[in-house]
Design a protein around this motif. Structure first.
Motif, PDB file in Angstrom:
ATOM      1  N   GLY A   1       0.796  -1.215   0.000  1.00 50.34           N
ATOM      2  CA  GLY A   1       0.000   0.000   0.000  1.00 50.34           C
ATOM      3  C   GLY A   1       0.829   1.265   0.000  1.00 50.34           C
ATOM      4  O   GLY A   1       0.304   2.366   0.166  1.00 50.34           O
ATOM      5  N   LYS A   2       2.160   1.119  -0.201  1.00 53.54           N
ATOM      6  CA  LYS A   2       3.009   2.307  -0.284  1.00 53.54           C
ATOM      7  C   LYS A   2       2.572   3.170  -1.457  1.00 53.54           C
ATOM      8  O   LYS A   2       2.117   2.663  -2.482  1.00 53.54           O
ATOM      9  N   LYS A   3       2.727   4.473  -1.305  1.00 53.78           N
ATOM     10  CA  LYS A   3       2.340   5.417  -2.344  1.00 53.78           C
ATOM     11  C   LYS A   3       3.000   5.030  -3.677  1.00 53.78           C
ATOM     12  O   LYS A   3       4.197   4.787  -3.739  1.00 53.78           O
ATOM     13  N   GLY A   4       2.175   4.962  -4.716  1.00 50.83           N
ATOM     14  CA  GLY A   4       2.671   4.655  -6.054  1.00 50.83           C
ATOM     15  C   GLY A   4       2.676   3.186  -6.422  1.00 50.83           C
ATOM     16  O   GLY A   4       2.857   2.849  -7.588  1.00 50.83           O
ATOM     17  N   GLN A   5       2.486   2.285  -5.469  1.00 48.64           N
ATOM     18  CA  GLN A   5       2.439   0.873  -5.806  1.00 48.64           C
ATOM     19  C   GLN A   5       1.156   0.562  -6.560  1.00 48.64           C
ATOM     20  O   GLN A   5       0.111   1.153  -6.315  1.00 48.64           O
ATOM     21  N   LEU A   6       1.241  -0.398  -7.473  1.00 47.74           N
ATOM     22  CA  LEU A   6       0.082  -0.830  -8.246  1.00 47.74           C
ATOM     23  C   LEU A   6       0.152  -2.332  -8.424  1.00 47.74           C
ATOM     24  O   LEU A   6       1.185  -2.884  -8.785  1.00 47.74           O
ATOM     25  N   LEU A   7      -0.948  -2.997  -8.160  1.00 44.93           N
ATOM     26  CA  LEU A   7      -1.033  -4.441  -8.348  1.00 44.93           C
ATOM     27  C   LEU A   7      -2.353  -4.762  -9.019  1.00 44.93           C
ATOM     28  O   LEU A   7      -3.420  -4.457  -8.486  1.00 44.93           O
ATOM     29  N   ARG A   8      -2.292  -5.367 -10.197  1.00 43.34           N
ATOM     30  CA  ARG A   8      -3.496  -5.774 -10.926  1.00 43.34           C
ATOM     31  C   ARG A   8      -3.635  -7.285 -10.799  1.00 43.34           C
ATOM     32  O   ARG A   8      -2.691  -8.025 -11.047  1.00 43.34           O
ATOM     33  N   VAL A   9      -4.837  -7.729 -10.417  1.00 41.00           N
ATOM     34  CA  VAL A   9      -5.099  -9.150 -10.216  1.00 41.00           C
ATOM     35  C   VAL A   9      -6.337  -9.554 -11.013  1.00 41.00           C
ATOM     36  O   VAL A   9      -7.389  -8.924 -10.886  1.00 41.00           O
ATOM     37  N   ALA A  10      -6.201 -10.589 -11.828  1.00 42.20           N
ATOM     38  CA  ALA A  10      -7.355 -11.142 -12.541  1.00 42.20           C
ATOM     39  C   ALA A  10      -8.237 -11.867 -11.532  1.00 42.20           C
ATOM     40  O   ALA A  10      -7.736 -12.544 -10.630  1.00 42.20           O
TER      41      ALA A  10
ATOM     42  N   ALA B   1     -16.312  -8.220 -11.742  1.00 44.23           N
ATOM     43  CA  ALA B   1     -15.283  -7.503 -12.499  1.00 44.23           C
ATOM     44  C   ALA B   1     -14.235  -8.493 -13.017  1.00 44.23           C
ATOM     45  O   ALA B   1     -13.957  -9.509 -12.381  1.00 44.23           O
ATOM     46  N   ASP B   2     -13.643  -8.169 -14.176  1.00 41.61           N
ATOM     47  CA  ASP B   2     -12.615  -9.039 -14.751  1.00 41.61           C
ATOM     48  C   ASP B   2     -11.312  -8.985 -13.966  1.00 41.61           C
ATOM     49  O   ASP B   2     -10.594  -9.973 -13.885  1.00 41.61           O
ATOM     50  N   SER B   3     -11.004  -7.815 -13.418  1.00 44.84           N
ATOM     51  CA  SER B   3      -9.776  -7.677 -12.642  1.00 44.84           C
ATOM     52  C   SER B   3      -9.943  -6.593 -11.588  1.00 44.84           C
ATOM     53  O   SER B   3     -10.862  -5.773 -11.656  1.00 44.84           O
ATOM     54  N   VAL B   4      -9.030  -6.635 -10.614  1.00 43.29           N
ATOM     55  CA  VAL B   4      -9.013  -5.632  -9.551  1.00 43.29           C
ATOM     56  C   VAL B   4      -7.620  -5.013  -9.540  1.00 43.29           C
ATOM     57  O   VAL B   4      -6.621  -5.732  -9.588  1.00 43.29           O
ATOM     58  N   ALA B   5      -7.561  -3.693  -9.514  1.00 42.30           N
ATOM     59  CA  ALA B   5      -6.285  -2.993  -9.376  1.00 42.30           C
ATOM     60  C   ALA B   5      -6.215  -2.410  -7.982  1.00 42.30           C
ATOM     61  O   ALA B   5      -7.078  -1.628  -7.579  1.00 42.30           O
ATOM     62  N   PHE B   6      -5.221  -2.825  -7.229  1.00 40.53           N
ATOM     63  CA  PHE B   6      -4.974  -2.281  -5.898  1.00 40.53           C
ATOM     64  C   PHE B   6      -3.934  -1.180  -6.079  1.00 40.53           C
ATOM     65  O   PHE B   6      -2.850  -1.415  -6.610  1.00 40.53           O
ATOM     66  N   VAL B   7      -4.272   0.035  -5.637  1.00 38.96           N
ATOM     67  CA  VAL B   7      -3.410   1.194  -5.822  1.00 38.96           C
ATOM     68  C   VAL B   7      -2.934   1.674  -4.457  1.00 38.96           C
ATOM     69  O   VAL B   7      -3.745   1.976  -3.585  1.00 38.96           O
ATOM     70  N   GLY B   8      -1.621   1.733  -4.275  1.00 39.00           N
ATOM     71  CA  GLY B   8      -1.047   2.196  -3.028  1.00 39.00           C
ATOM     72  C   GLY B   8      -1.211   3.697  -2.859  1.00 39.00           C
ATOM     73  O   GLY B   8      -0.818   4.461  -3.726  1.00 39.00           O
ATOM     74  N   LEU B   9      -1.794   4.106  -1.735  1.00 36.27           N
ATOM     75  CA  LEU B   9      -2.025   5.516  -1.442  1.00 36.27           C
ATOM     76  C   LEU B   9      -1.039   6.084  -0.425  1.00 36.27           C
ATOM     77  O   LEU B   9      -1.034   7.277  -0.180  1.00 36.27           O
ATOM     78  N   GLY B  10      -0.253   5.226   0.181  1.00 37.60           N
ATOM     79  CA  GLY B  10       0.691   5.686   1.206  1.00 37.60           C
ATOM     80  C   GLY B  10       0.007   5.945   2.523  1.00 37.60           C
ATOM     81  O   GLY B  10      -1.069   5.428   2.806  1.00 37.60           O
ATOM     82  N   GLU B  11       0.661   6.767   3.340  1.00 38.63           N
ATOM     83  CA  GLU B  11       0.149   7.063   4.689  1.00 38.63           C
ATOM     84  C   GLU B  11      -1.153   7.811   4.681  1.00 38.63           C
ATOM     85  O   GLU B  11      -1.495   8.622   3.982  1.00 38.63           O
TER      86      GLU B  11
END
Length: 82
Positions: free
Chosen positions: A56-65, A72-82
């Motif tokens: 969850g660090k700022k700028g991290q991105l993880l896409r999961v099918a 939904a076909d996929s989920v994108a987890f976007v790191g927002l930081g603190e």
């Protein structure tokens, strides 16, 4: 090609979208909505999180099918930081 973005307060686990984007603050991946998606998708999502060292660090991105485990076909987890 156009992109359609929809913002809603409805439960995104029931959204028939190409992708659902979930914001994750540092250290909160196993809480709330992100936890619900990880649980619904199962072991493949948990393995992807581990491989990517997603926290969850700022700028991290993880896409999961989703493999059909949610609408939904996929989920994108976007790191927002603190």
């Amino acid at each position: 090609m156009s992109i359609k973005v929809t913002v809603t307060s409805a439960d995104p686990r029931h959204s028939a979208a190409d992708m659902v984007v979930v914001g994750v603050t540092s250290g909160s991946l196993r809480k709330g909505l992100s936890r619900d998606f990880l649980k619904a998708i199962g072991s493949s999502a948990n393995k992807a999180v581990k491989r990517a060292d997603f926290t969850g660090k700022k700028g991290q991105l993880l896409r999961v099918a989703t493999g059909g485990s949610v609408k939904a076909d996929s989920v994108a987890f976007v790191g927002l930081g603190e």
